[in-house]
Design a protein around this motif. Structure first.
Motif, short mmCIF file in Angstrom:
data_model
loop_
_atom_site.label_atom_id
_atom_site.label_comp_id
_atom_site.label_asym_id
_atom_site.label_seq_id
_atom_site.Cartn_x
_atom_site.Cartn_y
_atom_site.Cartn_z
N ALA A 99 12.66 19.45 7.58
CA ALA A 99 11.95 20.09 6.47
C ALA A 99 10.57 20.55 6.96
CB ALA A 99 11.80 19.11 5.32
N ASP A 100 10.12 21.67 6.42
CA ASP A 100 8.82 22.20 6.83
C ASP A 100 7.66 21.47 6.18
OD1 ASP A 100 9.91 24.14 8.51
OD2 ASP A 100 10.18 25.56 6.86
N PRO A 127 0.85 -1.20 0.00
CA PRO A 127 0.00 0.00 0.00
C PRO A 127 0.88 1.25 0.00
CG PRO A 127 -0.68 -1.55 1.70
CD PRO A 127 0.63 -2.03 1.19
N ARG A 128 0.45 2.26 -0.70
CA ARG A 128 1.24 3.49 -0.74
C ARG A 128 1.31 4.12 0.64
NH1 ARG A 128 -1.01 7.44 -4.95
NH2 ARG A 128 -2.64 7.65 -3.35
N PRO A 129 2.50 4.38 1.16
CA PRO A 129 2.63 4.97 2.50
C PRO A 129 2.33 6.47 2.46
CG PRO A 129 4.79 4.72 1.51
CD PRO A 129 3.82 4.12 0.54
N PRO A 130 2.16 7.08 3.62
CA PRO A 130 2.02 8.53 3.65
C PRO A 130 3.27 9.20 3.08
CG PRO A 130 1.48 7.56 5.79
CD PRO A 130 2.10 6.48 4.97
N GLN A 131 3.11 10.43 2.61
CA GLN A 131 4.28 11.15 2.10
C GLN A 131 5.27 11.39 3.23
OE1 GLN A 131 2.08 14.44 0.02
NE2 GLN A 131 3.33 13.79 -1.72
N GLN A 132 6.54 11.26 2.90
CA GLN A 132 7.55 11.32 3.95
C GLN A 132 8.02 12.75 4.20
OE1 GLN A 132 10.76 8.78 2.75
NE2 GLN A 132 11.09 9.80 0.81
N SER A 163 11.16 18.41 1.72
CA SER A 163 11.72 17.07 1.88
C SER A 163 12.17 16.51 0.54
CB SER A 163 10.68 16.14 2.51
OG SER A 163 10.34 16.56 3.81
N GLU A 164 11.38 16.71 -0.49
CA GLU A 164 11.72 16.21 -1.81
C GLU A 164 12.99 16.87 -2.34
OE1 GLU A 164 10.58 13.73 -3.76
OE2 GLU A 164 9.47 13.18 -1.96
#
Length: 455
Positions: free
Chosen positions: A307-308, A214-219, A313-314
């Protein structure tokens, strides 16, 4: 040559064959330095399983070696041609055949690009974790051939853990199905795992059944600056010892940070000796990052910057993905090592690499999948300078020797290919090498598949 082409044309469309020597030369090697490559007789680009079978039957009948290839982004010479061979490029077999959200699998052909698959399953709320730095170019077949990893290995593991089943054309053209589509399965020997990491030496992968999550939450990520690589590695040990499971835990040394800034103007802190990037895709990533930030400070971090948001983060992740291309701009050539050591010896590995760089008077940048101890020392050198090239090769060998001394392995995810044949023999030992050669002989008794690689 005439007999070979005549037989190949009997079962292949004209556009699948390339004989122009100027074009075939471009298929002769991958991205590795110091790896010999021969001159192929022909390049074949099949689009179906039947066409691959025809190629292998022809090769067996005429005793012609076959070198399977993906996108040729490899770093060990595993895709390099041998003289007079058939280069079998699988990039045209690039269909995603099935994505099942219920079974959480994807069925793909070998030429599917990693990023293409990742985006396709992502649209259905699913996730294919293996993500090599070259994910925008490298193919699933190549990933399987080298058992590749990526930035998310620390939490999600490597390619081998996601390959459930394979369809493989053997050296004599027979079709073998291995593995399963089910979540469980222990029937017989695990031939699927045997093919993963075999670098095309046992058979041609023409279809793969891959496990999805399953796709995880955005990190969310943080960056921590350290006054030394040893301090950063101490933080890595603390993070893992306390039971944290980051989705990413990456390290860049000062040389790498400066190279990334010079190439991409990322604005990374050039005063740091080591930059540690940590990310979490948990329900409360901010809390996890705060806990890790305290551990980094306890290890001597001079600055910890979370990161805010996801976009920031990306950017940090993009800086890490840019590390190898950036180091390639430092000199005219690079040798990228791939030594993996126990996490507890990561600091010794990085400090030892710095000593080797000083000994040989070379620039060696280190980036690492710190969470699993996989280091990528990048030896930068001028390939037009014979003495500097000699020192580069010598330093590369000393780095591999250091990795073995620390209880590690000569390759964590790039494979052996041509570059590390001697070192594979040292790591396996006489008995291990004999058994591996026996397995190769059982699958490929004529020695036609990717000859000269691994052993």
């Amino acid at each position: 040559m005439d007999a070979l082409l005549e037989r190949l044309r009997a079962g292949l469309p004209a556009e699948a064959l390339i004989t122009d020597p100027d074009v075939t030369a471009s298929y002769a090697h991958d991205m590795a330095s110091f790896c010999d490559a021969g001159t192929p007789a022909v390049v074949v680009l099949p689009r179906s399983v039947e066409e691959v079978q025809h190629v292998m039957r022809t090769a067996t009948a005429l005793r012609v070696p076959v070198v399977p290839q993906g996108a040729r982004t490899g770093l060990s010479g595993a895709a390099n041609a041998s003289d007079g061979c058939i280069v079998l490029s699988l990039v045209k077999m690039d269909r995603i055949l099935e994505i099942s959200p219920v079974d959480r699998i994807a069925v793909v052909e070998p030429g599917v690009v990693n990023a293409t698959l990742s985006r396709a399953v992502g649209e259905l709320g699913l996730y294919y974790p293996p993500d090599p730095s070259s994910w925008e170019m490298c193919t699933i077949g190549g990933n399987i051939g080298t058992a590749s990893g990526g930035l998310c290995c620390v939490k999600y593991g490597v390619t081998a853990e996601y390959v459930l089943g394979l369809e493989v054309v053997l050296a004599d053209g027979r079709l073998l199905n291995t593995g399963r589509r089910t979540a469980k399965g222990v029937a017989g020997y695990d031939l699927t795992r045997l093919f993963v990491g075999s670098e095309g030496s046992l058979g041609i992968v023409v279809k793969a059944v891959l496990a999805l999550r399953p796709r995880p939450p955005q990190q969310l990520a943080l960056a921590a600056e350290f006054p030394s690589a040893a301090a950063a590695c101490d933080a890595v040990c603390r993070i893992m010892e306390r039971g944290h499971t980051p989705s990413l835990l990456e390290l860049m040394d000062r040389t790498t940070v400066r190279a990334v800034n010079a190439m991409a103007s990322m604005g990374l802190p050039e005063s740091t000796e080591a930059l540690l990037l940590c990310a979490f895709d948990t329900p409360d990533p901010a809390a996890d990052l705060a806990a890790v930030g305290e551990l980094c400070k306890a290890s001597g971090a001079t600055e910890v910057v979370p990161a805010d948001d996801v976009a920031e983060s990306e950017l940090l992740l993009q800086a890490r993905r840019s590390a190898l291309p950036a180091l390639e701009t430092v000199k005219s050539a690079t040798m990228i090592d791939d030594v993996c050591v126990p996490r507890s010896r990561l600091g010794a590995m990085i400090e030892g690499t710095a000593a080797i760089a000083e000994k040989f008077g070379l620039t060696i940048g280190v980036c690492a999948h710190a969470g699993d101890g996989n280091t990528h020392p990048v030896v930068c050198f001028d390939h037009t300078d014979p003495d500097e090239s000699r020192r580069a090769r010598a330093s590369f060998d000393e780095i591999m020797a250091l990795g073995l001394e620390l209880g590690g392995t000569i390759t964590g995810e790039h494979g052996v290919g041509v570059l590390k044949k001697e070192w594979l023999a040292r790591e396996l030992g006489e008995v291990g090498l004999e058994l591996q050669r026996g397995i190769k002989s059982a699958f490929d008794p004529l020695g036609l598949l990717n000859p000269g690689k691994l052993f």
